[in-house]
Design a protein around this motif. Structure first.
Motif, mmCIF file in Angstrom:
data_model
loop_
_atom_site.group_PDB
_atom_site.id
_atom_site.type_symbol
_atom_site.label_atom_id
_atom_site.label_comp_id
_atom_site.label_asym_id
_atom_site.label_seq_id
_atom_site.Cartn_x
_atom_site.Cartn_y
_atom_site.Cartn_z
ATOM 1 N N TRP A 32 0.835 -1.344 -0.103
ATOM 2 C CA TRP A 32 0.098 0.077 -0.037
ATOM 3 C C TRP A 32 0.955 1.214 0.226
ATOM 4 O O TRP A 32 1.992 1.292 0.693
ATOM 5 N N GLN A 38 -4.172 8.078 3.734
ATOM 6 C CA GLN A 38 -5.103 7.150 2.825
ATOM 7 C C GLN A 38 -4.302 6.174 2.183
ATOM 8 O O GLN A 38 -3.515 6.382 1.404
ATOM 9 N N PRO A 39 -4.794 4.914 2.203
ATOM 10 C CA PRO A 39 -4.064 3.651 1.624
ATOM 11 C C PRO A 39 -4.445 3.741 0.305
ATOM 12 O O PRO A 39 -5.669 4.087 -0.161
ATOM 13 N N ASP A 41 -4.038 0.898 -3.175
ATOM 14 C CA ASP A 41 -3.451 -0.569 -3.516
ATOM 15 C C ASP A 41 -2.082 -0.152 -4.509
ATOM 16 O O ASP A 41 -2.176 0.244 -5.516
ATOM 17 N N GLU A 68 -3.379 -10.264 3.012
ATOM 18 C CA GLU A 68 -4.907 -9.997 2.445
ATOM 19 C C GLU A 68 -4.921 -11.713 1.974
ATOM 20 O O GLU A 68 -4.152 -12.304 1.596
ATOM 21 N N SER A 73 -7.071 -6.844 -1.492
ATOM 22 C CA SER A 73 -8.179 -6.430 -0.956
ATOM 23 C C SER A 73 -8.522 -5.101 -1.364
ATOM 24 O O SER A 73 -7.385 -4.292 -1.706
ATOM 25 N N ALA A 74 -9.466 -4.378 -1.532
ATOM 26 C CA ALA A 74 -9.695 -2.895 -2.041
ATOM 27 C C ALA A 74 -9.416 -1.929 -0.765
ATOM 28 O O ALA A 74 -8.948 -0.976 -1.042
ATOM 29 N N THR A 75 -9.348 -2.377 0.416
ATOM 30 C CA THR A 75 -8.845 -1.697 1.530
ATOM 31 C C THR A 75 -8.042 -2.556 2.417
ATOM 32 O O THR A 75 -8.215 -3.920 2.544
ATOM 33 N N THR A 77 -6.487 -4.528 5.446
ATOM 34 C CA THR A 77 -6.749 -5.410 6.630
ATOM 35 C C THR A 77 -5.854 -4.754 7.758
ATOM 36 O O THR A 77 -4.613 -5.226 7.732
#
Length: 87
Positions: A32, A38-39, A41, A68, A73-75, A77
């Motif tokens: 990330w 803000q992350p 991808d 992940e 993932s979109a966001t 973990t």
């Protein structure tokens, strides 16, 4: 430990994994880019021992790696964060 190489002019991004814990076959590491907290991808990668190309990144202040589900993932973990760079 991992090294991220990023060319802010071409946006090319690479990761070179030095040492990360083994994870299950149903999981993948995900990089990330953090901008303003803000992350963004930057792509998934495997433990190959070689430098790997990940997604192009436009801007980054910090970098983080999370575990992940396979494919990413979109966001992130957050409780599965294994690395974070200094700011």
């Amino acid at each position: 430990m991992a090294h991220v190489m990023w060319n802010k002019y071409t946006r090319q991004t690479f990761i070179d994994v030095a040492d990360l814990p083994a994870i299950g076959s149903d999981k993948q590491y995900q990089l990330w880019a953090l901008m303003g907290g803000q992350p963004i991808d930057a792509g998934v990668f495997d433990m190959t021992g070689d430098m790997q190309t990940v997604k192009p990144v436009t801007d980054a202040e910090q970098w983080a790696v999370t575990v992940e589900p396979k494919g990413g993932s979109a966001t992130p973990t957050m409780d599965q964060m294994v690395l974070m760079s200094k700011s």
